[in-house]
Design a protein around this motif. Sequence first.
Motif, PDB file in Angstrom:
ATOM      1  N   MET A 196       0.944  -1.080  -0.136  1.00 38.91           N
ATOM      2  CA  MET A 196       0.202   0.033   0.033  1.00 38.91           C
ATOM      3  C   MET A 196       1.222   1.288   0.133  1.00 38.91           C
ATOM      4  O   MET A 196       2.038   1.291   0.255  1.00 38.91           O
ATOM      5  N   MET A 197       0.466   2.379  -0.526  1.00 38.75           N
ATOM      6  CA  MET A 197       1.082   3.687  -0.407  1.00 38.75           C
ATOM      7  C   MET A 197       0.210   4.497   0.658  1.00 38.75           C
ATOM      8  O   MET A 197      -1.129   4.811   0.536  1.00 38.75           O
ATOM      9  N   ASN A 198       0.783   5.322   1.612  1.00 34.10           N
ATOM     10  CA  ASN A 198       0.483   6.115   2.329  1.00 34.10           C
ATOM     11  C   ASN A 198       0.589   7.629   1.737  1.00 34.10           C
ATOM     12  O   ASN A 198       1.847   7.769   1.229  1.00 34.10           O
ATOM     13  N   ILE A 199      -0.318   8.332   1.472  1.00 29.88           N
ATOM     14  CA  ILE A 199      -0.384   9.790   1.026  1.00 29.88           C
ATOM     15  C   ILE A 199      -0.649  10.689   1.761  1.00 29.88           C
ATOM     16  O   ILE A 199      -1.857  10.442   2.557  1.00 29.88           O
ATOM     17  N   VAL A 200       0.081  11.632   2.266  1.00 33.55           N
ATOM     18  CA  VAL A 200      -0.470  12.750   3.070  1.00 33.55           C
ATOM     19  C   VAL A 200      -0.106  14.224   2.429  1.00 33.55           C
ATOM     20  O   VAL A 200       0.856  14.386   1.724  1.00 33.55           O
ATOM     21  N   VAL A 201      -1.136  15.045   2.454  1.00 34.35           N
ATOM     22  CA  VAL A 201      -1.094  16.507   1.546  1.00 34.35           C
ATOM     23  C   VAL A 201      -1.364  17.244   2.740  1.00 34.35           C
ATOM     24  O   VAL A 201      -2.646  17.328   3.424  1.00 34.35           O
ATOM     25  N   ILE A 202      -0.609  18.541   3.157  1.00 34.63           N
ATOM     26  CA  ILE A 202      -0.849  19.460   4.089  1.00 34.63           C
ATOM     27  C   ILE A 202      -0.825  20.685   3.636  1.00 34.63           C
ATOM     28  O   ILE A 202       0.081  21.161   2.520  1.00 34.63           O
ATOM     29  N   ILE A 203      -2.083  21.268   3.645  1.00 34.27           N
ATOM     30  CA  ILE A 203      -2.217  22.702   3.144  1.00 34.27           C
ATOM     31  C   ILE A 203      -2.480  23.548   4.211  1.00 34.27           C
ATOM     32  O   ILE A 203      -2.703  23.226   5.677  1.00 34.27           O
ATOM     33  N   ALA A 244     -12.344  19.774  -2.614  1.00 40.11           N
ATOM     34  CA  ALA A 244     -11.635  20.837  -1.868  1.00 40.11           C
ATOM     35  C   ALA A 244     -10.301  20.722  -1.714  1.00 40.11           C
ATOM     36  O   ALA A 244      -9.477  21.609  -2.121  1.00 40.11           O
ATOM     37  N   LEU A 245      -9.743  19.460  -1.751  1.00 38.27           N
ATOM     38  CA  LEU A 245      -8.383  19.141  -1.991  1.00 38.27           C
ATOM     39  C   LEU A 245      -7.769  19.319  -3.348  1.00 38.27           C
ATOM     40  O   LEU A 245      -6.733  20.130  -3.521  1.00 38.27           O
ATOM     41  N   GLU A 246      -8.457  19.007  -4.412  1.00 39.29           N
ATOM     42  CA  GLU A 246      -8.220  19.101  -5.547  1.00 39.29           C
ATOM     43  C   GLU A 246      -8.026  20.586  -6.074  1.00 39.29           C
ATOM     44  O   GLU A 246      -7.132  21.086  -6.715  1.00 39.29           O
ATOM     45  N   GLN A 247      -9.028  21.451  -5.569  1.00 37.64           N
ATOM     46  CA  GLN A 247      -8.968  22.759  -5.753  1.00 37.64           C
ATOM     47  C   GLN A 247      -7.709  23.366  -5.215  1.00 37.64           C
ATOM     48  O   GLN A 247      -7.215  24.413  -5.813  1.00 37.64           O
ATOM     49  N   ALA A 248      -7.154  23.017  -4.103  1.00 34.18           N
ATOM     50  CA  ALA A 248      -6.275  23.521  -3.303  1.00 34.18           C
ATOM     51  C   ALA A 248      -5.040  23.437  -4.052  1.00 34.18           C
ATOM     52  O   ALA A 248      -3.784  24.222  -3.591  1.00 34.18           O
ATOM     53  N   LEU A 249      -4.969  22.283  -4.885  1.00 35.71           N
ATOM     54  CA  LEU A 249      -3.763  21.862  -5.555  1.00 35.71           C
ATOM     55  C   LEU A 249      -3.720  22.357  -7.239  1.00 35.71           C
ATOM     56  O   LEU A 249      -3.003  21.829  -7.878  1.00 35.71           O
ATOM     57  N   ARG A 250      -4.785  23.166  -7.511  1.00 37.20           N
ATOM     58  CA  ARG A 250      -4.736  23.557  -8.769  1.00 37.20           C
ATOM     59  C   ARG A 250      -3.610  24.041  -9.370  1.00 37.20           C
ATOM     60  O   ARG A 250      -3.550  24.086 -10.799  1.00 37.20           O
ATOM     61  N   HIS A 251      -2.722  24.924  -8.917  1.00 36.48           N
ATOM     62  CA  HIS A 251      -1.768  25.291  -9.190  1.00 36.48           C
ATOM     63  C   HIS A 251      -0.416  24.306  -9.366  1.00 36.48           C
ATOM     64  O   HIS A 251       0.663  24.962  -9.542  1.00 36.48           O
ATOM     65  N   CYS A 252      -0.585  23.308  -8.703  1.00 33.26           N
ATOM     66  CA  CYS A 252       0.661  22.294  -8.262  1.00 33.26           C
ATOM     67  C   CYS A 252       0.649  21.569  -9.697  1.00 33.26           C
ATOM     68  O   CYS A 252      -0.009  21.456 -10.640  1.00 33.26           O
ATOM     69  N   SER A 253       1.892  20.579  -9.608  1.00 34.65           N
ATOM     70  CA  SER A 253       2.251  19.685 -10.714  1.00 34.65           C
ATOM     71  C   SER A 253       1.249  18.922 -10.905  1.00 34.65           C
ATOM     72  O   SER A 253       0.457  18.461 -10.326  1.00 34.65           O
ATOM     73  N   SER A 254       1.023  18.850 -12.430  1.00 35.38           N
ATOM     74  CA  SER A 254       0.189  17.782 -12.850  1.00 35.38           C
ATOM     75  C   SER A 254       0.149  16.270 -12.425  1.00 35.38           C
ATOM     76  O   SER A 254      -0.867  15.807 -12.342  1.00 35.38           O
ATOM     77  N   ASN A 255       1.382  16.006 -12.015  1.00 28.59           N
ATOM     78  CA  ASN A 255       1.546  14.716 -11.616  1.00 28.59           C
ATOM     79  C   ASN A 255       1.066  14.416 -10.238  1.00 28.59           C
ATOM     80  O   ASN A 255       0.606  13.535  -9.864  1.00 28.59           O
ATOM     81  N   LEU A 256       1.447  15.627  -9.301  1.00 32.44           N
ATOM     82  CA  LEU A 256       0.705  15.495  -8.097  1.00 32.44           C
ATOM     83  C   LEU A 256      -0.599  15.417  -8.124  1.00 32.44           C
ATOM     84  O   LEU A 256      -1.420  14.678  -7.240  1.00 32.44           O
ATOM     85  N   GLN A 257      -1.247  16.191  -8.804  1.00 31.17           N
ATOM     86  CA  GLN A 257      -2.783  16.424  -8.957  1.00 31.17           C
ATOM     87  C   GLN A 257      -3.180  14.927  -9.576  1.00 31.17           C
ATOM     88  O   GLN A 257      -4.351  14.525  -9.024  1.00 31.17           O
TER      89      GLN A 257
END
Length: 403
Positions: free
Chosen positions: A223-230, A249-262
């Motif tokens: 499994m992969m653990n994923i954490v995003v802190i905003i 809401a999380l996707e909206q917060a990352l809209r200016h981030c790398s497409s790979n991270l999105q």
Amino acid sequence: MRKQVLIAGGGIAGMAAALGASHAGWDARLFERSPQFSEVGAGVQLGPNVVRRLQAWGLQKALQQVVALPQQLVARSGINGKVLASAPLGQSMVERYGAAYVTIHRADLHGVLHQAAQQRADIFINPGQEVSELLGAERVTTIRTSANKVVEGDALMLADGVWSKLRGPLLGDSSRPRVSGHLAYRALLPMADVPVGWRSNEVTVWLGPRMHAVHYPVRRGEMMNIVVIIEGPAPQDMEHWDHAANAQALEQALRHCSSNLQDLVRSVPAAGGQWRLWPLSDRAPLQGPEGMARGLVGLIGDAAHPMRPYLAQGAGMAIEDAAELQRALAMDDLEVELRLRRYAINRWERNARVQARSIRNGNIFHATGPVRWGRDLTMRMLGSQLMDLPWLYRGDGSSASSL
């Protein structure tokens, strides 16, 4: 006659405290409010400073069955996805620090400690009973449980977490944990559901303006653990930390981030997974040993020194606390109060340093403007040196066989 320590809280800190006391030759009586022992949360990173202490308790084989062994730490730009720096883990950590750097599901770590505690005849586990009141702590400690039982012990350890109800009355401190302004979105994803390009045996950190993300394997790499802190406002109800989070809401917060991270973030709901929201709270770094022991009562883990997760040492410092507690309780020529005083003196400065560095790291991870540009340039030039932390991983210099 054997001495007995009472322990309030059955999480990682409480289980570790019980094991430390047992290895010191004490009986440990642990009280946990939940009827069943379990740990919520997601992944945990354990540096060699922590793994050595678990090995010293004979837990190497149990760990091997549940951990992942990442081979590299990689830092990427959260804006364009480019690699900023990398540092070796794996065998390199074993050679430098005497143990591996491992990643583990929080429930698996708790399970390893719980199983070890159950196997020791001098640890008595009481689920469904919360320590509700400290009645006295002069010649002995006396507590009342939520089942209205009165229990005496030679010492009491508070391991009831950042929202400890017993900490304030003990320390004469009515302040609540402070809100950090940071929100952690957490998810677990079967490795088969992770986008192919990100199925790796690495710890990857993405650094962006007012945010960062980290992901790594757990459960033997299954499994992969994923954490995003905003950065953002916390929900009203801070004490119930596990909130259903809105993926949009999380996707909206990352809209200016790398497409790979999105893409990685979107893979969670696409696979039927859920994001859980954790508003981060902490306290200011410890100012002295009185924050970890008063008389016959000690504090361990988040009850004493809750910290932000930007050094990945929250669980680790609780386990280090328990190892030091073991050494202190074994000092049979000292009165119990002096043993706890020694425990606090030997731990508070290191915990305070880790607390302070965790806050500093958060500011660096989330940097904006010229500070972010300087950070990225420095990491490209000195990344592997910056990511290696000898002061942290060497700990007290003890070592054990490697995983």
